[in-house]
Design a protein around this motif. Structure first.
Motif, PDB file in Angstrom:
ATOM      1  N   THR A 115       0.817  -1.211   0.000  1.00 53.28           N
ATOM      2  CA  THR A 115       0.000   0.000   0.000  1.00 53.28           C
ATOM      3  C   THR A 115       0.849   1.257   0.000  1.00 53.28           C
ATOM      4  O   THR A 115       0.461   2.262  -0.580  1.00 53.28           O
ATOM      5  CB  THR A 115      -0.930   0.028   1.221  1.00 53.28           C
ATOM      6  OG1 THR A 115      -0.145  -0.036   2.411  1.00 53.28           O
ATOM      7  CG2 THR A 115      -1.889  -1.153   1.184  1.00 53.28           C
ATOM      8  N   GLN A 116       1.986   1.240   0.659  1.00 55.16           N
ATOM      9  CA  GLN A 116       2.859   2.413   0.698  1.00 55.16           C
ATOM     10  C   GLN A 116       4.144   2.143  -0.069  1.00 55.16           C
ATOM     11  O   GLN A 116       4.680   1.032  -0.023  1.00 55.16           O
ATOM     12  CB  GLN A 116       3.201   2.800   2.142  1.00 55.16           C
ATOM     13  CG  GLN A 116       2.094   3.550   2.863  1.00 55.16           C
ATOM     14  CD  GLN A 116       2.616   4.238   4.118  1.00 55.16           C
ATOM     15  OE1 GLN A 116       3.686   3.929   4.611  1.00 55.16           O
ATOM     16  NE2 GLN A 116       1.847   5.185   4.634  1.00 55.16           N
ATOM     17  N   HIS A 117       4.614   3.196  -0.776  1.00 59.50           N
ATOM     18  CA  HIS A 117       5.865   3.093  -1.502  1.00 59.50           C
ATOM     19  C   HIS A 117       6.712   4.332  -1.220  1.00 59.50           C
ATOM     20  O   HIS A 117       6.179   5.415  -0.909  1.00 59.50           O
ATOM     21  CB  HIS A 117       5.632   2.956  -3.002  1.00 59.50           C
ATOM     22  CG  HIS A 117       5.206   1.583  -3.421  1.00 59.50           C
ATOM     23  ND1 HIS A 117       3.983   1.046  -3.083  1.00 59.50           N
ATOM     24  CD2 HIS A 117       5.839   0.620  -4.143  1.00 59.50           C
ATOM     25  CE1 HIS A 117       3.881  -0.175  -3.581  1.00 59.50           C
ATOM     26  NE2 HIS A 117       4.996  -0.452  -4.237  1.00 59.50           N
ATOM     27  N   LEU A 118       8.002   4.147  -1.333  1.00 57.22           N
ATOM     28  CA  LEU A 118       8.950   5.244  -1.169  1.00 57.22           C
ATOM     29  C   LEU A 118       9.458   5.611  -2.555  1.00 57.22           C
ATOM     30  O   LEU A 118      10.013   4.754  -3.266  1.00 57.22           O
ATOM     31  CB  LEU A 118      10.102   4.805  -0.274  1.00 57.22           C
ATOM     32  CG  LEU A 118      10.844   5.888   0.515  1.00 57.22           C
ATOM     33  CD1 LEU A 118       9.899   6.566   1.503  1.00 57.22           C
ATOM     34  CD2 LEU A 118      12.030   5.280   1.251  1.00 57.22           C
ATOM     35  N   ILE A 119       9.255   6.854  -2.951  1.00 56.29           N
ATOM     36  CA  ILE A 119       9.663   7.273  -4.293  1.00 56.29           C
ATOM     37  C   ILE A 119      10.595   8.480  -4.202  1.00 56.29           C
ATOM     38  O   ILE A 119      10.515   9.282  -3.278  1.00 56.29           O
ATOM     39  CB  ILE A 119       8.448   7.623  -5.182  1.00 56.29           C
ATOM     40  CG1 ILE A 119       7.699   8.846  -4.622  1.00 56.29           C
ATOM     41  CG2 ILE A 119       7.507   6.442  -5.309  1.00 56.29           C
ATOM     42  CD1 ILE A 119       6.586   9.346  -5.533  1.00 56.29           C
ATOM     43  N   THR A 120      11.504   8.574  -5.156  1.00 59.52           N
ATOM     44  CA  THR A 120      12.334   9.764  -5.318  1.00 59.52           C
ATOM     45  C   THR A 120      11.940  10.432  -6.622  1.00 59.52           C
ATOM     46  O   THR A 120      11.522   9.766  -7.585  1.00 59.52           O
ATOM     47  CB  THR A 120      13.832   9.420  -5.338  1.00 59.52           C
ATOM     48  OG1 THR A 120      14.085   8.490  -6.410  1.00 59.52           O
ATOM     49  CG2 THR A 120      14.254   8.793  -4.017  1.00 59.52           C
ATOM     50  N   MET A 121      12.079  11.750  -6.667  1.00 63.81           N
ATOM     51  CA  MET A 121      11.639  12.494  -7.847  1.00 63.81           C
ATOM     52  C   MET A 121      12.625  13.610  -8.177  1.00 63.81           C
ATOM     53  O   MET A 121      13.404  14.040  -7.321  1.00 63.81           O
ATOM     54  CB  MET A 121      10.244  13.088  -7.616  1.00 63.81           C
ATOM     55  CG  MET A 121       9.155  12.064  -7.314  1.00 63.81           C
ATOM     56  SD  MET A 121       7.487  12.715  -7.559  1.00 63.81           S
ATOM     57  CE  MET A 121       7.461  14.122  -6.465  1.00 63.81           C
TER      58      MET A 121
END
Length: 431
Positions: A115-121
């Motif tokens: 359900t949760q993800h860690l993203i970089t942008m």
């Protein structure tokens, strides 16, 4: 090419009336207005049923892909559907949302699996990635964008502009339904006695006006519905205002709607929340949070106070919640009252749900509410917008909705009255 008499004769042998310039212009404007109504209806359906909305770009961090002033169509998706290379919008507590390109996606490691993800942008125009990764449950992915349209949307979303356009369109609706004397007048004029032969063409000549009115009916319905929904969906007036006050150690983040606070009415309520946290290098210790109210008691405002470990959302607290005060009068005596005590390693969002009781009469008075955080050698405060019943500057969206519906109805009523008068005149002429 030269027009002959035959070009103006229809298959029934009657001469087709020539359309005036005013008729062509009016029909064109009415159709354009109806098209605008259709667009408004489609946008509301997309937002309600498919989580598809519009966002505007105020910076150029995504240039040249999405330059400043662009309007983008976005759709909310779960974190599990995010892919590297997607351009997504992420909401940030206490700050404006950010829209950048995803450079990496990993499992968030908290909550239910997946359900949760860690993203970089990173913005296309930026030389480096955003300073910190984002932990997200959902994001809004950019489907398409059009440069330069943001200013147009901002202009059209002004309720005064919507109201003016609606009044103009109501005139067009009345014009479309208004009976045309050239089509309905009996041959030989409107007065005097007529022969039986002169009466024969009268019935066929009235059909075009009636059929034109029938064709205009869906246009009027679409126009009225679309403008009303468009007024209700004006995006620029629903965003909360975020103010950040930073001391040497303590940081306070105020989130509220100044327009709602300045337009309170009997039975209405407005939430105001304040986030309290310390900077990363803060010395361990405790922070005392208190509130101070001042102003007039004539408004009779009451409030409930709650706290959450994360920023409050429209659905409530998604973290750890604690109830601080039952419904109580908003203090106006200027005395400082304790709200909570917290450790410097904690973060809390205190929400004040302020309401004006239904029995309270409107009064030209205001109330100010301030939150003070004191501890670790720091003393920081932040205030909400003045709470009052005084008319706010700017337009009322609800007024625009009623104006949209009322203006179109007035146009239809005026046309109906005109049709009755025309029918009465024809009936007298036929005697």
């Amino acid at each position: 090419m030269t027009r002959t008499l035959a070009d103006t004769i229809d298959v029934t042998g009657r001469q087709r009336p020539r359309r005036s310039v005013a008729s062509v212009v009016g029909s064109t404007l009415l159709n354009l207005a109806a098209l605008g109504g259709v667009v408004c209806i489609v946008l509301v359906i997309l937002a309600t049923c498919f989580n598809i909305t519009l966002i505007m770009f105020k910076t150029g961090s995504m240039s040249p892909t999405i330059p400043t002033g662009s309007l983008a169509l976005v759709r909310e998706i779960p974190a599990s559907e995010i892919r590297v290379g997607d351009v997504v919008t992420v909401d940030r507590p206490g700050q404006l949302p950010v829209t950048h390109r995803v450079t990496s996606v990993t499992d968030g490691g908290t909550g239910a699996p997946g359900t949760q993800h860690l993203i970089t942008m990173q913005g296309d125009a930026n030389l480096s990635e955003d300073p910190e990764p984002y932990r997200v449950d959902t994001v809004r992915i950019v489907l398409a964008s059009v440069p330069g349209l943001a200013a147009v949307v901002i202009w059209f979303s002004n309720p005064w502009v919507l109201g003016g356009l609606t009044l103009a369109c109501s005139v067009l609706v009345g014009w479309a339904f208004w009976p045309r004397s050239g089509r309905n007048d009996p041959p030989g004029g409107t007065s005097g006695r007529r022969s039986t032969a002169a009466k024969a063409p009268e019935a066929p000549n009235r059909r075009p006006a009636r059929h034109a009115a029938l064709r205009s009916t869906p246009v009027a319905v679409v126009l009225g519905t679309g403008l009303a929904l468009g007024a209700a969906a004006a995006p620029a007036h629903a965003q909360p205002r975020v103010d950040v006050v930073s001391g040497e150690v303590v940081v306070l983040t105020s989130v509220g709607d100044p327009a709602a606070m300045q337009n309170l009415g009997p039975g209405r309520s407005t939430p105001w929340q304040v986030g309290i946290h310390t900077k990363p290098a803060a010395t361990p210790g405790s922070i005392d949070v208190s509130m101070v109210g001042s102003g007039s008691s004539a408004l009779g405002l009451v409030m409930e106070v709650d706290a959450c470990s994360v920023r409050w959302t429209a659905s409530g607290c998604d973290g750890t919640a604690t109830h601080l005060f039952d419904e109580m009068p908003v203090p106006v005596d200027g005395v400082e009252r304790a709200v909570l005590s917290m450790r410097s390693s904690e973060a809390w969002w205190v929400r004040f749900d302020v309401r004006m009781p239904a029995a309270t009469p409107a009064a030209d008075a205001s109330v100010a509410l301030t939150v003070v955080a004191d501890g670790i050698g720091d003393d920081v405060s932040v205030s909400a917008s003045p709470m009052t019943t005084l008319p706010r500057t700017g337009a009322n969206v609800e007024l625009a909705i009623w104006a949209a519906a009322g203006a179109v109805i007035l146009g239809l009523v005026a046309a109906w009255v005109g049709a009755l008068r025309q029918r009465s005149r024809l009936a007298k002429a036929g005697r």
